[in-house]
Design an enzyme around this catalytic site. Sequence first.
Site, PDB file in Angstrom:
ATOM      1  N   ASP A  98     -41.460 -62.592 -39.992  1.00 34.86           N
ATOM      2  CA  ASP A  98     -41.604 -64.089 -39.478  1.00 34.86           C
ATOM      3  C   ASP A  98     -42.149 -65.007 -40.561  1.00 34.86           C
ATOM      4  OD1 ASP A  98     -41.438 -66.146 -37.299  1.00 34.86           O
ATOM      5  OD2 ASP A  98     -42.172 -64.506 -35.947  1.00 34.86           O
ATOM      6  N   ASP A 200     -39.542 -69.954 -38.577  1.00 37.51           N
ATOM      7  CA  ASP A 200     -40.477 -70.763 -37.432  1.00 37.51           C
ATOM      8  C   ASP A 200     -39.918 -71.767 -37.562  1.00 37.51           C
ATOM      9  OD1 ASP A 200     -42.267 -70.564 -35.380  1.00 37.51           O
ATOM     10  OD2 ASP A 200     -43.160 -71.490 -36.505  1.00 37.51           O
ATOM     11  N   GLU A 262     -28.236 -56.984 -49.196  1.00 43.91           N
ATOM     12  CA  GLU A 262     -27.828 -58.424 -48.346  1.00 43.91           C
ATOM     13  C   GLU A 262     -29.251 -58.770 -47.628  1.00 43.91           C
ATOM     14  OE1 GLU A 262     -25.280 -61.454 -47.251  1.00 43.91           O
ATOM     15  OE2 GLU A 262     -25.175 -60.029 -48.734  1.00 43.91           O
ATOM     16  N   HIS A 329     -40.985 -64.029 -27.606  1.00 44.65           N
ATOM     17  CA  HIS A 329     -42.397 -64.103 -27.517  1.00 44.65           C
ATOM     18  C   HIS A 329     -42.752 -65.625 -26.798  1.00 44.65           C
ATOM     19  CE1 HIS A 329     -41.472 -66.137 -31.125  1.00 44.65           C
ATOM     20  NE2 HIS A 329     -42.743 -66.660 -31.237  1.00 44.65           N
ATOM     21  N   ASP A 330     -42.060 -66.636 -26.665  1.00 47.53           N
ATOM     22  CA  ASP A 330     -42.485 -68.037 -26.085  1.00 47.53           C
ATOM     23  C   ASP A 330     -41.563 -68.132 -24.776  1.00 47.53           C
ATOM     24  OD1 ASP A 330     -43.750 -68.721 -28.436  1.00 47.53           O
ATOM     25  OD2 ASP A 330     -41.955 -69.452 -29.393  1.00 47.53           O
TER      26      ASP A 330
END
Length: 533
Positions: A98, A200, A262, A329-330
């Site tokens: 993240d 994010d 990649e 997670h939200d």
Amino acid sequence: MTALWWQTAVIYQIYPRSFQDSNGDGIGDLQGIAQRLDDLTGLGVDAIWISPISPSPMVDFGYDVADYCDIDPCFGTLADFDGLLRQAHRRGLKVLLDFVPNHTSDQHPWFVESRAAKDNPKRDWYIWRDAAADGGAPNNWISDFGGSAWQWDEITGQYYYHAFLKEQPDLNWRHPDVQAAMFDVMRFWFDRGVDGFRIDVLWHMVKAADFPDNPPNPDYRPGMGEMHRLLQLHSTDQPEVHGIASAMRDIADSYGARGLGERILIGEIYLPVDRLMHYYGLKRPGVHLPFNFQLIDMKWDARTLAAAITDYEAALPRDGWPNWVLGNHDRPRVATRLGQAQARVAAVLLLTLRGTPTLYYGDELGLSDVRIEPAQVKDPRELREPGLGLGRDPVRTPMPWDGSDNAGFSTAKPWLPLHADWRTRNVARMTDDPGSILTLYRRLLALRHEHPALSIGDFALVSVEDELLIYARRHESQLLLVALNFGERPHRLPWPDWAHGGRLLLSTHEDTPLAEHDALLLRSHEAVVLEAR
């Protein structure tokens, strides 16, 4: 097509605080993830995305970064991360991190310098504005967590901007030194061998240069959360963000061009499909995958889903690759939104649509949102606007591994409570159950590996009838039919001409569906995958 690894992959999101605790402090960590890598390869996923693990005061549980190039002690050390990366790669698993570039913690050294004085060299690394004529905030922008997005700073007599908590000041991405510093962060992790980033709030990263007021939202209703009172017209999705995405893409692509593997960029972007498409880079390179969140919010019926799938496919730019997400997670878990029976149908949909799917940890067990008592709340989103059901703690609870104390997650009391049925809804118990949703996910993931039609094949809508959605997937000589029943009633599914005598590969029910000479009898909440002979 010659598929790249991320086009055939299934990505598995890990919320590290809740995956596996290795040191008995009740919080998951990197060594815990390493201990569970064989479980992940056994499940059949191809890549893991780990939510933030950088040093942080944890006001927003890692999304308030205090150092972009280290590991928070609660998760371990850089050596632990390097070890996890080696072990994952040894098993053929890719690792994504993240990346939180829109804002830092107010304890990050950059912001400490920025707020020290107006003439500090890092002052303009963040967004500072004078007060309005009446002494109030510079404009009407609202934080996503409620309240004004502007925080008065007594030290220097100006406001700074924060799209989220006041402890999360936004970086000024118009400043070239900010861009250079953050691009170096990407290189730091790419050089260590990370295979990509989930970026994010990518669409938040640039704000309108003159900071005009945002217009009111005509569809706002009490209970939606204060952030929805205004349309984020000037505080998000500015045209300049595409140049930044392009530069990030150049960095990622440079590693592949040097033969180093990649690398992939996935953008978190909550926008309508027509605006989402621009992040693929219609005029210049963008991210590889702008996250497609439609399945999370959509009305769950055959016609709505069919229209969304076909419209999304039609909107993709020529070289754009689709992706699908059921949870994260939200947002509320799929089993909470749809119930256990339809969670199984949703699993088939997610893993048989064209494109790259992302699976949220625990959804393969049918985990539901966990009731969090007021005294147990950790999430600042809930603490800021209590009672609206906006808190994210219910979907971030510990992973249940077995029936031992604390579900095998930790030897200590977990940082958030377990779900009530953890003694039966856990990996060990469900692994031995041929009818469990975990077994279904494993079979689906195995099918994707065995049948390229399910990952890189063409998609064609066959029919939408009442509560049924039927589509075909084809690659070279391989032709599959997927049929989903979104209702309580059984339905008679006539065979397409090419599917007569087809072979059943999978059903969400334990036993084989009833078949007639020219039709399949699809039962309540049943989804099937068939192969044409």
